[in-house]
Design an enzyme around this catalytic site. Sequence first.
Site, PDB file in Angstrom:
ATOM      1  N   PRO A  10       2.086  -8.383   1.973  1.00  0.00           N
ATOM      2  CA  PRO A  10       0.765  -7.811   2.138  1.00  0.00           C
ATOM      3  C   PRO A  10      -0.387  -6.918   2.268  1.00  0.00           C
ATOM      4  O   PRO A  10       0.187  -6.774   3.179  1.00  0.00           O
ATOM      5  CB  PRO A  10       0.026  -9.975   2.811  1.00  0.00           C
ATOM      6  CG  PRO A  10       1.227  -9.785   3.783  1.00  0.00           C
ATOM      7  CD  PRO A  10       2.351  -9.404   3.214  1.00  0.00           C
ATOM      8  N   ASN A  11      -1.410  -7.075   1.125  1.00  0.00           N
ATOM      9  CA  ASN A  11      -2.079  -5.855   1.579  1.00  0.00           C
ATOM     10  C   ASN A  11      -2.002  -4.446   1.555  1.00  0.00           C
ATOM     11  O   ASN A  11      -2.142  -3.503   0.978  1.00  0.00           O
ATOM     12  CB  ASN A  11      -3.437  -5.891   3.046  1.00  0.00           C
ATOM     13  CG  ASN A  11      -3.839  -7.641   2.886  1.00  0.00           C
ATOM     14  OD1 ASN A  11      -4.284  -7.910   1.734  1.00  0.00           O
ATOM     15  ND2 ASN A  11      -3.288  -8.591   4.018  1.00  0.00           N
ATOM     16  N   ARG A  18      -7.395   0.950   0.530  1.00  0.00           N
ATOM     17  CA  ARG A  18      -7.504   0.161   2.135  1.00  0.00           C
ATOM     18  C   ARG A  18      -7.553   0.564   3.646  1.00  0.00           C
ATOM     19  O   ARG A  18      -5.914   2.014   3.882  1.00  0.00           O
ATOM     20  CB  ARG A  18      -6.186  -1.169   2.447  1.00  0.00           C
ATOM     21  CG  ARG A  18      -6.210  -1.898   3.948  1.00  0.00           C
ATOM     22  CD  ARG A  18      -4.527  -2.690   3.545  1.00  0.00           C
ATOM     23  NE  ARG A  18      -4.710  -2.938   4.700  1.00  0.00           N
ATOM     24  CZ  ARG A  18      -3.897  -3.772   6.000  1.00  0.00           C
ATOM     25  NH1 ARG A  18      -2.039  -3.310   5.044  1.00  0.00           N
ATOM     26  NH2 ARG A  18      -3.158  -4.644   6.143  1.00  0.00           N
ATOM     27  N   TYR A  23      -4.111   4.518   6.656  1.00  0.00           N
ATOM     28  CA  TYR A  23      -3.035   3.698   6.142  1.00  0.00           C
ATOM     29  C   TYR A  23      -3.068   5.442   4.994  1.00  0.00           C
ATOM     30  O   TYR A  23      -2.204   4.664   4.233  1.00  0.00           O
ATOM     31  CB  TYR A  23      -3.169   2.553   5.525  1.00  0.00           C
ATOM     32  CG  TYR A  23      -2.987   1.118   6.371  1.00  0.00           C
ATOM     33  CD1 TYR A  23      -2.051   0.994   6.886  1.00  0.00           C
ATOM     34  CD2 TYR A  23      -3.746   0.631   6.561  1.00  0.00           C
ATOM     35  CE1 TYR A  23      -1.881   0.138   8.054  1.00  0.00           C
ATOM     36  CE2 TYR A  23      -3.758  -0.698   7.022  1.00  0.00           C
ATOM     37  CZ  TYR A  23      -2.609  -0.767   8.147  1.00  0.00           C
ATOM     38  OH  TYR A  23      -2.877  -2.303   8.635  1.00  0.00           O
ATOM     39  N   ASN A  74       8.936  -3.350   5.303  1.00  0.00           N
ATOM     40  CA  ASN A  74       7.194  -3.251   5.722  1.00  0.00           C
ATOM     41  C   ASN A  74       6.904  -4.558   6.000  1.00  0.00           C
ATOM     42  O   ASN A  74       6.140  -5.150   4.622  1.00  0.00           O
ATOM     43  CB  ASN A  74       6.927  -2.745   5.210  1.00  0.00           C
ATOM     44  CG  ASN A  74       5.790  -2.454   6.128  1.00  0.00           C
ATOM     45  OD1 ASN A  74       5.015  -3.380   6.942  1.00  0.00           O
ATOM     46  ND2 ASN A  74       4.444  -0.764   6.132  1.00  0.00           N
ATOM     47  N   ALA A  77       1.129  -7.543   7.479  1.00  0.00           N
ATOM     48  CA  ALA A  77       0.592  -8.974   8.404  1.00  0.00           C
ATOM     49  C   ALA A  77       2.628 -10.075   8.965  1.00  0.00           C
ATOM     50  O   ALA A  77       2.237 -10.436  10.449  1.00  0.00           O
ATOM     51  CB  ALA A  77      -0.665  -9.572   8.814  1.00  0.00           C
ATOM     52  N   HIS A  80       4.526  -9.602  12.593  1.00  0.00           N
ATOM     53  CA  HIS A  80       3.560 -10.872  13.601  1.00  0.00           C
ATOM     54  C   HIS A  80       3.540 -12.740  13.513  1.00  0.00           C
ATOM     55  O   HIS A  80       3.051 -12.865  14.702  1.00  0.00           O
ATOM     56  CB  HIS A  80       2.167 -10.534  13.668  1.00  0.00           C
ATOM     57  CG  HIS A  80       1.512  -8.875  13.218  1.00  0.00           C
ATOM     58  ND1 HIS A  80       2.758  -7.631  14.053  1.00  0.00           N
ATOM     59  CD2 HIS A  80       0.789  -8.223  12.388  1.00  0.00           C
ATOM     60  CE1 HIS A  80       2.042  -6.773  13.938  1.00  0.00           C
ATOM     61  NE2 HIS A  80       1.586  -6.684  12.902  1.00  0.00           N
ATOM     62  N   ASP A  87      13.519 -15.324   9.872  1.00  0.00           N
ATOM     63  CA  ASP A  87      15.098 -16.487   9.099  1.00  0.00           C
ATOM     64  C   ASP A  87      15.399 -15.716   8.157  1.00  0.00           C
ATOM     65  O   ASP A  87      16.446 -15.095   8.391  1.00  0.00           O
ATOM     66  CB  ASP A  87      14.804 -17.306   9.219  1.00  0.00           C
ATOM     67  CG  ASP A  87      14.884 -18.239  10.541  1.00  0.00           C
ATOM     68  OD1 ASP A  87      15.075 -17.305  11.402  1.00  0.00           O
ATOM     69  OD2 ASP A  87      14.396 -18.909  10.464  1.00  0.00           O
ATOM     70  N   GLU A 101      13.015  -1.992  10.170  1.00  0.00           N
ATOM     71  CA  GLU A 101      11.505  -2.644   9.655  1.00  0.00           C
ATOM     72  C   GLU A 101      10.897  -1.041   9.181  1.00  0.00           C
ATOM     73  O   GLU A 101      11.564  -0.354  10.654  1.00  0.00           O
ATOM     74  CB  GLU A 101      11.569  -3.445  11.113  1.00  0.00           C
ATOM     75  CG  GLU A 101       9.598  -4.095  11.040  1.00  0.00           C
ATOM     76  CD  GLU A 101       9.534  -4.385  12.605  1.00  0.00           C
ATOM     77  OE1 GLU A 101      10.647  -4.603  13.340  1.00  0.00           O
ATOM     78  OE2 GLU A 101       8.298  -4.158  13.105  1.00  0.00           O
ATOM     79  N   HIS A 103       6.673   0.324   9.808  1.00  0.00           N
ATOM     80  CA  HIS A 103       5.211   0.527   9.627  1.00  0.00           C
ATOM     81  C   HIS A 103       4.401   1.837   9.484  1.00  0.00           C
ATOM     82  O   HIS A 103       5.057   2.828  10.379  1.00  0.00           O
ATOM     83  CB  HIS A 103       4.854   0.102  11.015  1.00  0.00           C
ATOM     84  CG  HIS A 103       5.495  -2.094  11.196  1.00  0.00           C
ATOM     85  ND1 HIS A 103       4.493  -2.314  10.698  1.00  0.00           N
ATOM     86  CD2 HIS A 103       6.473  -1.749  12.435  1.00  0.00           C
ATOM     87  CE1 HIS A 103       5.539  -3.722  10.663  1.00  0.00           C
ATOM     88  NE2 HIS A 103       6.126  -3.386  11.922  1.00  0.00           N
ATOM     89  N   LEU A 104       3.662   1.464   9.303  1.00  0.00           N
ATOM     90  CA  LEU A 104       3.087   3.118   8.865  1.00  0.00           C
ATOM     91  C   LEU A 104       1.764   3.414   9.576  1.00  0.00           C
ATOM     92  O   LEU A 104       2.619   3.900  10.154  1.00  0.00           O
ATOM     93  CB  LEU A 104       1.772   2.983   7.353  1.00  0.00           C
ATOM     94  CG  LEU A 104       2.671   2.877   6.066  1.00  0.00           C
ATOM     95  CD1 LEU A 104       1.730   1.952   4.680  1.00  0.00           C
ATOM     96  CD2 LEU A 104       2.656   3.946   4.837  1.00  0.00           C
ATOM     97  N   SER A 105       1.684   2.441  10.310  1.00  0.00           N
ATOM     98  CA  SER A 105       0.496   2.991  11.294  1.00  0.00           C
ATOM     99  C   SER A 105       1.734   2.538  12.460  1.00  0.00           C
ATOM    100  O   SER A 105       2.546   1.926  12.971  1.00  0.00           O
ATOM    101  CB  SER A 105      -0.576   1.875  11.703  1.00  0.00           C
ATOM    102  OG  SER A 105       0.035   0.818  11.776  1.00  0.00           O
ATOM    103  N   ARG A 110      -2.376  -0.305  18.134  1.00  0.00           N
ATOM    104  CA  ARG A 110      -3.274  -1.187  17.840  1.00  0.00           C
ATOM    105  C   ARG A 110      -4.114  -2.497  18.534  1.00  0.00           C
ATOM    106  O   ARG A 110      -4.003  -2.193  19.700  1.00  0.00           O
ATOM    107  CB  ARG A 110      -3.534  -1.064  16.138  1.00  0.00           C
ATOM    108  CG  ARG A 110      -3.372   0.124  15.396  1.00  0.00           C
ATOM    109  CD  ARG A 110      -2.873  -0.210  13.850  1.00  0.00           C
ATOM    110  NE  ARG A 110      -3.339  -1.095  13.385  1.00  0.00           N
ATOM    111  CZ  ARG A 110      -3.661  -1.412  11.858  1.00  0.00           C
ATOM    112  NH1 ARG A 110      -2.391  -1.147  12.097  1.00  0.00           N
ATOM    113  NH2 ARG A 110      -4.596  -1.450  11.260  1.00  0.00           N
TER     114      ARG A 110
HETATM  115  C1  DQA Z   1       1.490  -2.619   9.037  1.00  0.00           C
HETATM  116  C2  DQA Z   1       1.038  -2.648  10.027  1.00  0.00           C
HETATM  117  C3  DQA Z   1       0.465  -4.544   9.935  1.00  0.00           C
HETATM  118  O1  DQA Z   1       0.242  -5.042  11.320  1.00  0.00           O
HETATM  119  C4  DQA Z   1      -0.670  -4.463   9.317  1.00  0.00           C
HETATM  120  O2  DQA Z   1      -0.550  -6.267   8.950  1.00  0.00           O
HETATM  121  C5  DQA Z   1       0.414  -4.367   7.638  1.00  0.00           C
HETATM  122  C6  DQA Z   1       0.432  -2.874   7.874  1.00  0.00           C
HETATM  123  C7  DQA Z   1       2.054  -0.943   8.231  1.00  0.00           C
HETATM  124  O3  DQA Z   1       2.902  -0.291   7.947  1.00  0.00           O
HETATM  125  O4  DQA Z   1       1.092  -0.036   9.788  1.00  0.00           O
HETATM  126  O5  DQA Z   1      -0.841  -4.588   7.123  1.00  0.00           O
HETATM  127  O6  DQA Z   1       2.642  -3.268   8.377  1.00  0.00           O
END
Ligand code: DQA
Length: 148
Positions: A10-11, A18, A23, A74, A77, A80, A87, A101, A103-105, A110
Amino acid sequence: MTQVLVLNGPNLGRLGVREPEIYGHASMADLERAAAGWGSELSLDVAVRQTDDESELVGWLHGAVDARAHVVLNPAAFTHYSYALRDAAAQVTSSGLLLVEVHLSNPAARESFRHYSVVAGIATGTVAGFGFDSYRLALGAIARKLRG
Ligand code: DQA
């Protein structure tokens, strides 16, 4: 050719608009183009998808198992708190496929709610903090691991 699904939660469809200070300014379409290039360099058949919907993401993971596709994930959210996603991701690795897995950040640097990943414990590995390069590194790691 070895199939790799690059799945985004998501997002992440809002990349570019964003929180660009976190990001970056590049969009999901830019990631799709970049991933296609990395895929052809690495001889991987790479498909990039993004959804805001947990059940759709779970379904894509089931599909990866059935199609014998490796996964770069990725979970955004969902990382977490989504045990459903965890699963589903566990089915990928327990069936002998690779799941990285990404993550961009760097969530560990954080807010505290981002410090825990429910996915990390069942993933083959994790790459975080390098922007789009997190995906490039994950695809490279998959290609190298498959070469043995
Ligand atoms: C994220 C890090 C997550 O905490 C966050 O909720 C995201 C992006 C990242 O790619 O850094 O939506 O997965």
